[in-house]
Scaffold this active site. Structure first.
Site, mmCIF file in Angstrom:
data_model
loop_
_atom_site.group_PDB
_atom_site.id
_atom_site.type_symbol
_atom_site.label_atom_id
_atom_site.label_comp_id
_atom_site.label_asym_id
_atom_site.label_seq_id
_atom_site.Cartn_x
_atom_site.Cartn_y
_atom_site.Cartn_z
ATOM 1 C CB SER A 20 5.052 11.044 2.910
ATOM 2 O OG SER A 20 5.527 12.280 3.389
ATOM 3 N N GLY A 45 6.335 15.543 4.281
ATOM 4 C CA GLY A 45 5.850 16.019 5.570
ATOM 5 C C GLY A 45 5.958 17.534 5.699
ATOM 6 C CG ASN A 68 15.539 9.062 4.587
ATOM 7 O OD1 ASN A 68 15.329 10.105 5.215
ATOM 8 N ND2 ASN A 68 14.659 8.073 4.550
ATOM 9 N N GLY A 71 15.564 14.100 8.147
ATOM 10 C CA GLY A 71 15.151 14.884 9.317
ATOM 11 C C GLY A 71 13.990 15.806 9.016
ATOM 12 C CG ASN A 98 3.567 12.852 5.809
ATOM 13 O OD1 ASN A 98 4.293 13.409 6.618
ATOM 14 N ND2 ASN A 98 3.377 11.549 5.805
ATOM 15 C CB CYS A 129 10.017 10.654 10.997
ATOM 16 S SG CYS A 129 11.637 10.985 10.270
ATOM 17 C CG ASN A 191 8.112 6.322 8.237
ATOM 18 O OD1 ASN A 191 9.134 6.415 7.550
ATOM 19 N ND2 ASN A 191 7.453 7.372 8.657
ATOM 20 N N GLY A 242 6.404 0.010 1.230
ATOM 21 C CA GLY A 242 7.683 -0.528 1.699
ATOM 22 C C GLY A 242 8.268 -1.370 0.589
ATOM 23 N N GLY A 243 9.115 -0.748 -0.233
ATOM 24 C CA GLY A 243 9.835 -1.505 -1.258
ATOM 25 C C GLY A 243 9.095 -1.777 -2.542
HETATM 26 C C1 LIG Z 1 14.155 10.256 1.369
HETATM 27 C C2 LIG Z 1 12.925 9.834 2.109
HETATM 28 C C3 LIG Z 1 12.146 10.785 2.769
HETATM 29 C C4 LIG Z 1 10.992 10.415 3.471
HETATM 30 N N1 LIG Z 1 10.238 11.377 4.082
HETATM 31 C C5 LIG Z 1 9.080 11.025 4.711
HETATM 32 C C6 LIG Z 1 8.226 12.028 5.275
HETATM 33 O O1 LIG Z 1 8.467 13.232 5.174
HETATM 34 N N2 LIG Z 1 7.107 11.616 5.920
HETATM 35 C C7 LIG Z 1 6.770 10.281 6.029
HETATM 36 O O2 LIG Z 1 5.739 9.966 6.623
HETATM 37 N N3 LIG Z 1 7.553 9.314 5.471
HETATM 38 C C8 LIG Z 1 8.677 9.653 4.820
HETATM 39 N N4 LIG Z 1 9.462 8.678 4.232
HETATM 40 C C9 LIG Z 1 9.050 7.256 4.327
HETATM 41 C C10 LIG Z 1 8.329 6.781 3.043
HETATM 42 O O3 LIG Z 1 7.152 7.514 2.825
HETATM 43 C C11 LIG Z 1 7.982 5.262 3.131
HETATM 44 O O4 LIG Z 1 7.122 5.042 4.227
HETATM 45 C C12 LIG Z 1 9.207 4.376 3.290
HETATM 46 O O5 LIG Z 1 10.315 4.882 2.579
HETATM 47 C C13 LIG Z 1 8.945 2.926 2.839
HETATM 48 O O6 LIG Z 1 8.567 2.853 1.482
HETATM 49 P P1 LIG Z 1 9.630 2.605 0.270
HETATM 50 O O7 LIG Z 1 10.447 1.399 0.661
HETATM 51 O O8 LIG Z 1 8.787 2.368 -0.950
HETATM 52 O O9 LIG Z 1 10.460 3.826 0.173
HETATM 53 C C14 LIG Z 1 10.613 9.040 3.519
HETATM 54 C C15 LIG Z 1 11.386 8.072 2.839
HETATM 55 C C16 LIG Z 1 12.529 8.459 2.143
HETATM 56 C C17 LIG Z 1 13.318 7.398 1.408
#
Ligand SMILES: Cc1cc2nc3c(=O)[nH]c(=O)nc-3n(C[C@H](O)[C@H](O)[C@H](O)COP(=O)(O)O)c2cc1C
Length: 300
Positions: A20, A45, A68, A71, A98, A129, A191, A242-243
């Site tokens: 998301s 979201g 990030n 918000g 989401n 968040c 998250n 996560g990553g």
């Molecule tokens: C720019 C950005 C915006 C995000 N917005 C949301 C969101 O709206 N809702 C949510 O549940 N997680 C949000 N996340 C979290 C991601 O869905 C994810 O859980 C987190 O970044 C870890 O995964 P990654 O390391 O592959 O990015 C956001 C992450 C990033 C980088």
């Protein structure tokens, strides 16, 4: 070779989803990525009303990832239903919406509104968040609050619910158990991890919000550990993220116990990452004679 996975009665063609907030609702990425190839599109979201998000700057690069503090900027449920859900109707992939909110009532309003939308297969409830002051993470860092909001949402939701958990807690197992006990159909994690960056030349915080959520390859070992702990603490399915940067990373999460996986920050680095992960999982299965993706889950 069987790559399909099932979560709460919903069948996904493969275990690869978008995380998301890193893929919008797929519209901008659809010029590059064949959305039909993905197990699911997990949307950014969405709240009951439009949210403007935080002041800029709200993203910063760090070693191995990014911070990030967006918000949860979003256009609100009305625009989302008319524009984004309409768009997603064209594709043969599962849709997970989401949901975010500042109060329990906010979440319930969105969940109820989506109840009759046939295009929505599941709901992912963001209680984790770190970048909004009210709501969101307040529900995700206290197990009684998590139990309470999960139970209330489950009562009104028509689609199965996934509770998205925060890594910014002392015991992820306890949080996973609270979500399961309250009736969650699945959990997703992690998250972002709360972080900070200071620009030493400007002598200022890199983000206007001071703190932000860390994501990207550097957080993967933390995420794998938490997915392992959570999936061994509960019986409901776990969606791991996560990553994740490639198929090897995705398989690591599945071996740790994840039923499905999501690609987040790496979509910004390489918009083809999700498709490459889908292909790479198939190649791994062929090479190592894995007949069913379920056969490599939780094997460590
Ligand atoms: C720019 C950005 C915006 C995000 N917005 C949301 C969101 O709206 N809702 C949510 O549940 N997680 C949000 N996340 C979290 C991601 O869905 C994810 O859980 C987190 O970044 C870890 O995964 P990654 O390391 O592959 O990015 C956001 C992450 C990033 C980088």
């Amino acid at each position: 070779m069987n790559t399909t996975v099932e979560i709460a009665g919903v069948k996904f063609k493969n275990p690869v989803m978008t995380a998301s907030g890193t893929f919008g609702s797929g519209m901008e990425y659809s010029d590059f990525v064949d959305l039909n190839k993905l197990g699911a599109v997990v949307t950014k979201g969405v709240a009951n009303v439009p949210w403007p998000g935080n002041p800029v700057p709200r993203v910063a690069e760090v070693y191995g990832g990014m911070l990030n503090a967006i918000g949860l900027q979003n256009p609100g449920i009305d625009v989302f239903v008319e524009r984004d859900l309409e768009f997603l109707k064209k594709y043969d992939t599962k849709v997970i919406v989401n949901v975010c909110g500042k109060s329990v009532e906010d979440y319930l309003e969105v969940v109820e509104r989506l109840g009759d939308e046939k295009r929505v297969d599941m709901l992912e409830i963001n209680v984790s968040c770190p970048n909004v002051k009210e709501g969101a993470i307040a529900f995700g860092q206290n197990k009684d609050a998590l139990f309470d909001i999960t139970e209330k949402i489950k009562k009104v939701a028509k689609q199965p619910i996934i509770m998205k958990l925060s890594p910014n807690v002392t015991s992820i197992s306890e949080m996973a158990k609270a979500a399961e006990a309250a009736g969650a159909d699945a959990i997703s994690l992690i998250n972002t991890i709360t972080g900070m960056k200071i620009d030493i030349y400007k002598r200022k915080f890199a983000l206007a919000n001071k703190t932000g959520g860390m994501s990207g390859p550097a957080i993967k070992p933390v995420a794998v550990r938490m997915v392992y702990e959570a999936s061994h603490a509960v019986d409901i399915p776990v969606i791991g993220m996560g990553g994740i940067a490639n198929a090897e990373d995705a398989i690591e999460f599945i071996m740790a116990g994840a039923t499905a996986v999501a690609v987040g920050a790496m979509n910004f680095h390489d918009p083809y990452t999700t498709e490459k992960v889908v292909d790479g999982i198939e190649e791994y299965m062929k090479k190592y004679d894995v007949k069913d993706i379920d056969d490599i889950r939780k094997i460590v």
